[in-house]
Design an enzyme around this catalytic site. Structure first.
Site, PDB file in Angstrom:
ATOM      1  CG  ASP A 235      -2.112   1.241   1.139  1.00  0.00           C
ATOM      2  OD1 ASP A 235      -2.811   1.236   0.174  1.00  0.00           O
ATOM      3  OD2 ASP A 235      -2.086   1.977   2.557  1.00  0.00           O
ATOM      4  CG  HIS A 240       2.230   6.489  -1.921  1.00  0.00           C
ATOM      5  ND1 HIS A 240       1.963   7.080  -3.530  1.00  0.00           N
ATOM      6  CD2 HIS A 240       1.391   6.007  -0.842  1.00  0.00           C
ATOM      7  CE1 HIS A 240       0.204   7.056  -3.148  1.00  0.00           C
ATOM      8  NE2 HIS A 240       0.083   6.099  -2.035  1.00  0.00           N
ATOM      9  CE  LYS A 331      -2.994   2.944   6.840  1.00  0.00           C
ATOM     10  NZ  LYS A 331      -3.102   4.104   5.815  1.00  0.00           N
TER      11      LYS A 331
HETATM   12  C1  BG6 Z   1      -2.592   5.915  -0.321  1.00  0.00           C
HETATM   13  C2  BG6 Z   1      -2.663   4.506   1.099  1.00  0.00           C
HETATM   14  O1  BG6 Z   1      -2.597   5.669  -1.227  1.00  0.00           O
HETATM   15  O2  BG6 Z   1      -2.211   6.884   0.229  1.00  0.00           O
HETATM   16  C3  BG6 Z   1      -3.281   5.280   2.082  1.00  0.00           C
HETATM   17  O3  BG6 Z   1      -3.770   3.824   0.486  1.00  0.00           O
HETATM   18  C4  BG6 Z   1      -2.454   6.153   2.982  1.00  0.00           C
HETATM   19  O4  BG6 Z   1      -3.435   3.769   2.737  1.00  0.00           O
HETATM   20  C5  BG6 Z   1      -2.171   7.246   1.925  1.00  0.00           C
HETATM   21  O5  BG6 Z   1      -3.407   6.174   3.870  1.00  0.00           O
HETATM   22  C6  BG6 Z   1      -1.439   7.864   2.420  1.00  0.00           C
HETATM   23  O6  BG6 Z   1      -1.783   9.441   1.677  1.00  0.00           O
HETATM   24  P1  BG6 Z   1      -0.983  10.930   2.394  1.00  0.00           P
HETATM   25  O7  BG6 Z   1      -1.477  12.201   1.533  1.00  0.00           O
HETATM   26  O8  BG6 Z   1      -2.423  10.908   3.278  1.00  0.00           O
HETATM   27  O9  BG6 Z   1      -0.015  10.828   2.527  1.00  0.00           O
END
Ligand code: BG6
Length: 486
Positions: A235, A240, A331
């Site tokens: 995820d 990311h 999380k």
């Molecule tokens: C998403 C994930 O791609 O990015 C989520 O699926 C996560 O689990 C989210 O919470 C986090 O994004 P940001 O922009 O809030 O850091």
């Protein structure tokens, strides 16, 4: 200050899954903000396409409700909203069948920029791509936008790439990783490649280590079913965090253009060392004041899926050999905080007394909240007496540099990315080979956990993750940065 916002020509944007959660929270409010900024030209059409039974009128009501919920109150200008809503249309479309495609074909014009946003599960990508062609809606200039998860391993990602490639050229495919749309992420490239200061030091000779953290306070919430099959590695890390690592570690591209940047990122991914099991810690949060435990939220008491992961990653190339990159995401942690921290090495020899005190220079690039950068430097503590050294921050928060109003007005990642699609700029999107290389590196790690039937370690909600994650750095004589509210 003169605005440099350039309006784009009229376009037709079809959002498959236009009544879904992502559309409601991000895509539709993002489009409105760009409309307010004067970037959405008169005559553009935004077409919701989904299975649900909406009319243009009820879809416009859905869109306006989304604005009520997700656009800041002081930005909700009734007159503007009413004007903007006129651009919206809706078609009931069956992705797996023939219903609705003729109606869609009548609405999408061949002579304007066309973008098809697949805000649906990946199992529908191939179906949609094929029907857009069999109904003569898409053409060689159309753009198609796909969301993550882009597969769940190398094999599934390859299949998706193949399905899309049957109908669209790679130059038409925009794979979203919304982290690439974040303001500071792009600023990292400006910092590295528009200043002479950092690049000479940006290597294993001067950088002791890099930490990349994406800590969240939210839990799994209603996404238990998806998340239990995914986990933090799929995820967050495979996409990311990997993108942040790439932008930090890549060689300077020859131009800031899509393929030059993506070629350099790809080289980094291909240089990643395999990760030893000892260098990874996985966790699941316990029940706590904020809510149920991870196991309760995924409704599976035997779940071996992680919602926290910390790992040490090596890059096998001349620039980075010997400088570890530590990645961490989780999380229900102590605070929401995403940052990249580059810790430089100690000075080779101190001319000051041992007790003068001096620390390594640290460059912090904060993605959220409170975007900005901060470089700690050592100076003399003012005042008479001996030479006492202190570390002071050379702080560049956006709010300080550009004023609170501008800092609060930084476009959301989705706004920027959608407009890049319309403009036809792929720089901030992942190329197919990049995604496949990322899975190729991730797959053996996930497979290893499954083979060993490894269970993540429980951690307290509101903490910095399992104690073992601390040890991951302590055993190397290093420490994680505190996860804290800024
Ligand atoms: C998403 C994930 O791609 O990015 C989520 O699926 C996560 O689990 C989210 O919470 C986090 O994004 P940001 O922009 O809030 O850091």
């Amino acid at each position: 200050m003169v605005s440099r916002i350039i309006p784009v020509s009229p376009f037709d944007l079809v959002i498959f899954g236009g009544t879904g959660d992502l559309a409601r929270r991000k895509i539709l409010p993002g489009l409105f903000r760009r409309y307010q900024a004067g970037q959405i030209a008169e005559g553009s059409r935004i077409i919701g396409a989904a299975r649900g039974d909406f009319s243009d009128k009820s879809f416009r009501k859905f869109v306006s409700d989304a604005f009520d919920e997700f656009v800041a109150e002081n930005k909700r200008d009734k007159k503007q909203i009413a004007e903007f809503l006129k651009m919206f249309h809706y078609v009931t479309v069956d992705a797996m069948g023939e219903n609705g495609w003729k109606e869609l074909a009548k609405l999408v014009r061949p002579d304007v920029v066309q973008a098809f946003y697949f805000s649906v599960g990946p199992s529908l990508f191939g179906e949609l791509a094929s029907r857009l062609h069999s109904h003569n809606i898409a053409n060689a200039e159309s753009r198609v936008v796909v969301e993550k998860p882009f597969g769940r391993d190398l094999e599934t990602a390859r299949t998706l790439n193949r399905d899309l490639a049957e109908h669209f050229d790679e130059s038409q495919i925009y794979r979203i990783d919304h982290y690439l749309g974040k303001e500071t992420v792009q600023n990292l490239m400006a910092l590295r490649f528009a200043n002479v200061l950092f690049e000479p030091l940006w290597n294993a000779q001067y950088v002791d280590h890099v930490q990349i953290t994406a800590a969240e306070t939210v839990g799994i919430g209603g996404r238990g079913a998806y998340y239990n099959k995914s986990g933090a590695m799929r995820d967050m890390v495979q996409n990311h965090l990997m993108q942040l690592l790439c932008l930090t570690a890549m060689e300077p591209p020859s131009h800031f253009d899509p393929d030059a940047v993506r070629d350099e990122k790809l080289k980094v991914i291909r240089s990643l060392d395999p990760v030893e099991d000892d260098d990874i810690v996985r966790g699941q949060y316990r029940k706590g004041v904020e809510g149920p435990s991870f196991l309760e939220e995924v409704d599976d008491e035997n779940s071996k899926t992680e919602c926290f992961v910390a790992m040490k990653v090596g890059i096998a190339n001349w620039r980075w050999k010997g400088t570890p990159f530590y990645l961490r995401t989780g999380k229900r942690m102590k605070a929401r905080m995403s940052e990249i921290v580059v810790t430089f090495k100690d000075i080779p020899h101190s001319i000051f007394d041992d007790d003068a005190g001096s620390k390594a220079n640290v460059l912090t690039i904060r993605l959220q909240p409170d975007e900005g950068m901060d470089l700690s430097v050592t100076i003399k503590e003012p005042g008479p007496g001996g030479m006492r050294l202190i570390d002071v921050p050379l702080d560049m928060t956006f709010a300080d540099a550009f004023g609170e109003e501008k800092a609060a007005d930084v476009p959301d990642a989705y706004e920027r990315l959608i407009m890049d699609v319309i403009r036809g700029n792929q720089t901030l999107f992942m190329r197919g080979d990049e995604v496949e290389a990322a899975w190729k590196w991730t797959d053996p790690i996930i497979k290893g956990w499954a083979e060993r039937s490894q269970k993540p370690i429980a951690y307290d909600q509101g903490s910095a993750g399992p104690e073992d994650a601390m040890m991951l750095m302590h055993k190397d004589g290093r420490r994680w940065r505190e996860i804290e509210e800024l």
